[in-house]
Design an enzyme around this catalytic site. Structure first.
Site, PDB file in Angstrom:
ATOM      1  CG  HIS A  60      -2.568  -0.806   5.931  1.00  0.00           C
ATOM      2  ND1 HIS A  60      -2.817   0.485   6.332  1.00  0.00           N
ATOM      3  CD2 HIS A  60      -2.482  -0.775   4.572  1.00  0.00           C
ATOM      4  CE1 HIS A  60      -2.896   1.265   5.259  1.00  0.00           C
ATOM      5  NE2 HIS A  60      -2.683   0.523   4.180  1.00  0.00           N
ATOM      6  CG  ASP A 113      -4.769  -2.350  -3.637  1.00  0.00           C
ATOM      7  OD1 ASP A 113      -3.723  -2.998  -3.519  1.00  0.00           O
ATOM      8  OD2 ASP A 113      -5.075  -1.411  -2.883  1.00  0.00           O
ATOM      9  CG  HIS A 222      -4.040   4.601   2.384  1.00  0.00           C
ATOM     10  ND1 HIS A 222      -5.227   4.076   1.949  1.00  0.00           N
ATOM     11  CD2 HIS A 222      -3.167   3.576   2.478  1.00  0.00           C
ATOM     12  CE1 HIS A 222      -5.088   2.771   1.777  1.00  0.00           C
ATOM     13  NE2 HIS A 222      -3.854   2.442   2.102  1.00  0.00           N
TER      14      HIS A 222
END
Length: 339
Positions: A60, A113, A222
């Protein structure tokens, strides 16, 4: 059909990229010794200051490590492509930047995450380092407004991290930094459109399919499914639809101020982004909304995906001051940086 990339070994792409970034930006960045996925600001961390740690998967760029530097994030924990960093580099980031006032974790709302940063926070507590978390949830397309806590964090990270990093640099307490971060997140809205897929370095295969004349509104960074797939439309039509959804939730009044980001998802060029920016300005002008700050370019990408996103942060006096606060990072600088 395999895609083309300028890499050596797909499995080594992230580590070789990090080595190149550290070679290019030695004034701004360093890696923790023995933890090469823990990237630290050379300036910024100091005693008595809340440490701001961001992080997530690679692919990213310049998100995340491009926003590490004085006045913004103190550290970034880096994962594999589109994958969360494990707890260890997160912990090493926190230990490296802890100034005794606690640390704040900020990252997009993705399950991997959340799991790994939460685990890191529990382990840091054993070392008497207080770690709190604010998730970013600016992606309007990813869940209804009454389920905002389920939304993903995307390009709005740029403004949300910026406000929180300024609060840290101004020596706000951990309670106040957390308050600012949550308020910044609540006032930030993003919508995107995908035109073509990306491919992972390990596979060199497109991660989804779109027809030659198709686009998808609301696709995630994604490749998560969006909310509408259909024929490709003009820049003005697409920009209008993205803004309609954002402004429908934001509900700004005439005279309000916003920060604007028109972001490339990877391969969409500046020419197209500025065509979109033109329509953004026309639309906001017609509604009496003032643009305080505009950013146009690659800020939160998805490898070589074609497409773009639009982010608006609904500013108040405090957020405007924090957005204007100087920062000096490897890949992002703003304001009159004091050295």
């Amino acid at each position: 059909m395999k895609t083309k990339k300028l890499i050596n070994d797909g499995a080594a792409a992230v580590d070789e990229m990090l080595a190149g970034i550290l070679a290019a930006h030695p004034r701004h960045l360093r890696a923790v010794e023995g933890s090469p996925r823990s990237i630290i600001a050379n300036e910024g961390p100091r005693p008595g200051k809340v440490g701001l740690i961001i992080g997530g998967g690679s692919g990213h760029e310049p998100t995340f490590l491009g926003f590490v530097g004085k006045g913004l994030a103190d550290a970034a924990a880096i994962g594999n492509v589109f994958a969360s960093p494990p707890p260890d580099p997160i912990i090493e980031c926190a230990k490296a930047v802890d100034g005794g006032a606690g640390v704040l974790f900020m990252y997009g709302n993705y399950a991997g995450d959340v799991m790994n940063f939460d685990m890191a926070a529990e382990m840091l507590a054993m070392d008497d380092i207080e770690a709190r978390t604010v998730l970013t949830t600016d992606d309007v397309a990813s869940a209804p407004i009454d389920q905002r806590e389920r939304r993903r964090g995307v390009a709005g990270n740029v403004f949300i991290f910026k406000a929180a990093g300024a609060a840290c640099d101004l020596m706000y307490s951990l309670d106040e930094v957390e308050r600012v971060a949550r308020w910044a997140n609540d006032r930030t809205y993003t919508m995107g459109v995908a035109l073509s897929p990306c491919s992972l370095p390990q596979t060199l295969r497109p991660n989804f399919q779109l027809g030659d004349d198709e686009m998808e509104i609301g696709m995630g960074i994604h490749g998560e499914p969006g909310i509408a797939r259909g024929p490709l439309r003009s820049a003005d039509e697409v920009t209008a639809e993205l803004l309609d959804r954002i402004l429908g939730e934001m509900k700004p009044k005439r005279g309000d101020h916003v920060a604007v980001l028109v972001n490339s998802l990877g391969s969409t060029p500046l020419m197209e982004l500025y065509i979109m920016m033109r329509k953004v300005k026309m639309t906001l002008d017609a509604s009496g909304i003032e643009i305080h700050l505009s950013l146009v370019g690659n800020y939160c990408t998805s490898l070589e995906m074609a497409g773009a996103s639009i982010t608006l942060m609904h500013l108040d006096d405090e957020l405007q001051r924090l957005i204007d606060h100087p920062c000096d990072c490897a890949m992002f600088r703003s304001g009159e940086v004091l050295r």
